[in-house]
Motif scaffolding. Sequence first.
Motif, short mmCIF file in Angstrom:
data_model
loop_
_atom_site.label_atom_id
_atom_site.label_comp_id
_atom_site.label_asym_id
_atom_site.label_seq_id
_atom_site.Cartn_x
_atom_site.Cartn_y
_atom_site.Cartn_z
N ARG A 54 -7.06 -5.17 -18.68
CA ARG A 54 -6.38 -3.77 -19.15
C ARG A 54 -4.88 -4.04 -19.30
NH1 ARG A 54 -10.13 -0.22 -15.30
NH2 ARG A 54 -8.50 -1.09 -13.99
N GLN A 55 -4.42 -3.03 -20.14
CA GLN A 55 -3.04 -3.10 -20.35
C GLN A 55 -2.01 -3.08 -18.91
OE1 GLN A 55 -1.24 -3.96 -23.37
NE2 GLN A 55 0.55 -4.25 -22.05
N ARG A 56 -2.58 -2.00 -18.30
CA ARG A 56 -1.97 -1.70 -16.98
C ARG A 56 -2.01 -2.87 -16.06
NH1 ARG A 56 -5.38 2.72 -13.89
NH2 ARG A 56 -6.98 1.28 -13.86
N ASP A 57 -3.24 -3.52 -16.16
CA ASP A 57 -3.13 -4.81 -15.15
C ASP A 57 -2.09 -5.93 -15.53
OD1 ASP A 57 -5.26 -3.59 -13.64
OD2 ASP A 57 -6.64 -4.36 -14.88
N LEU A 58 -2.21 -6.13 -17.03
CA LEU A 58 -1.05 -6.90 -17.39
C LEU A 58 0.08 -6.73 -16.99
CD1 LEU A 58 -0.77 -9.60 -19.38
CD2 LEU A 58 -0.72 -7.99 -21.36
N ASN A 59 0.63 -5.64 -17.40
CA ASN A 59 2.05 -5.05 -16.91
C ASN A 59 2.39 -5.23 -15.39
OD1 ASN A 59 2.35 -4.19 -19.70
ND2 ASN A 59 2.05 -2.14 -19.18
N ARG A 60 1.22 -4.94 -14.78
CA ARG A 60 1.47 -5.25 -13.32
C ARG A 60 1.93 -6.60 -12.72
NH1 ARG A 60 -2.82 -0.99 -10.76
NH2 ARG A 60 -1.68 1.01 -11.21
N SER A 61 1.21 -7.34 -13.53
CA SER A 61 1.11 -9.00 -13.06
C SER A 61 2.41 -9.63 -13.68
CB SER A 61 0.03 -9.49 -13.88
OG SER A 61 -0.05 -10.90 -13.63
N ILE A 62 2.88 -8.99 -14.79
CA ILE A 62 4.03 -9.46 -15.34
C ILE A 62 5.38 -8.87 -14.45
CG2 ILE A 62 5.70 -9.68 -17.54
CD1 ILE A 62 3.24 -9.49 -19.38
N ALA A 63 5.33 -7.87 -14.22
CA ALA A 63 6.36 -7.21 -13.46
C ALA A 63 6.38 -7.92 -11.76
CB ALA A 63 5.93 -5.64 -13.13
N ARG A 64 5.23 -8.16 -11.37
CA ARG A 64 5.50 -9.02 -10.15
C ARG A 64 5.99 -10.39 -10.32
NH1 ARG A 64 0.19 -6.93 -8.87
NH2 ARG A 64 -0.71 -8.63 -10.01
N SER A 65 5.35 -11.22 -11.41
CA SER A 65 5.81 -12.37 -11.93
C SER A 65 7.56 -12.45 -12.00
CB SER A 65 5.37 -13.02 -13.06
OG SER A 65 4.02 -13.36 -12.58
N THR A 66 8.01 -11.49 -12.77
CA THR A 66 9.44 -11.34 -13.33
C THR A 66 10.49 -10.60 -12.34
OG1 THR A 66 9.14 -9.30 -14.75
CG2 THR A 66 8.51 -11.43 -15.74
N GLY A 67 9.81 -9.67 -11.60
CA GLY A 67 10.67 -8.96 -10.90
C GLY A 67 11.06 -7.71 -11.30
N GLU A 68 10.82 -7.59 -12.48
CA GLU A 68 10.97 -6.29 -13.23
C GLU A 68 10.08 -5.03 -12.75
OE1 GLU A 68 13.60 -5.87 -15.30
OE2 GLU A 68 14.15 -7.86 -15.35
N SER A 69 10.48 -4.03 -13.32
CA SER A 69 9.57 -2.69 -12.76
C SER A 69 8.42 -2.58 -13.89
CB SER A 69 10.52 -1.53 -12.68
OG SER A 69 10.84 -1.17 -14.01
N VAL A 70 7.49 -2.13 -13.40
CA VAL A 70 6.22 -1.80 -14.40
C VAL A 70 6.74 -0.97 -15.64
CG1 VAL A 70 3.99 -0.97 -14.79
CG2 VAL A 70 4.68 -2.16 -12.68
N THR A 71 7.62 0.01 -15.44
CA THR A 71 8.04 0.65 -16.48
C THR A 71 8.88 -0.25 -17.61
OG1 THR A 71 8.25 2.71 -15.23
CG2 THR A 71 9.64 2.72 -17.17
N THR A 72 9.69 -1.09 -17.20
CA THR A 72 10.56 -1.91 -17.88
C THR A 72 9.58 -2.82 -18.56
OG1 THR A 72 12.37 -1.76 -16.45
CG2 THR A 72 12.31 -3.53 -18.01
N ILE A 73 8.64 -3.44 -18.00
CA ILE A 73 7.68 -4.25 -18.69
C ILE A 73 6.89 -3.58 -19.80
CG2 ILE A 73 5.65 -5.74 -18.40
CD1 ILE A 73 8.21 -6.90 -17.43
N SER A 74 6.51 -2.43 -19.52
CA SER A 74 5.53 -1.40 -20.44
C SER A 74 6.40 -1.12 -21.68
CB SER A 74 4.96 -0.15 -19.84
OG SER A 74 6.11 0.73 -19.39
#
Length: 65
Positions: free
Chosen positions: A2-22
């Motif tokens: 799901r989009q939410r899972d993808l955003n969380r995974s990218i946020a963890r990898s990059t150190g950005e917030s989930v909001t920024t990634i979304s």
Amino acid sequence: MRQRDLNRSIARSTGESVTTISRMGFVPLLPEPSQREPRFLDWDQLELLRNGGALAHRPFRYRRS
């Protein structure tokens, strides 16, 4: 995924917030790239559309008194 899972995974990898990634608009990749249909512009049709307004009105005629 799901989009939410993808955003969380990218946020963890990059150190950005989930909001920024979304806001960046990440999306899951498709297994095979989709092919777009070729885009073209019909210049003759465009010219008709541009000049059509002048031809759509009735010609000016003087009124008789």
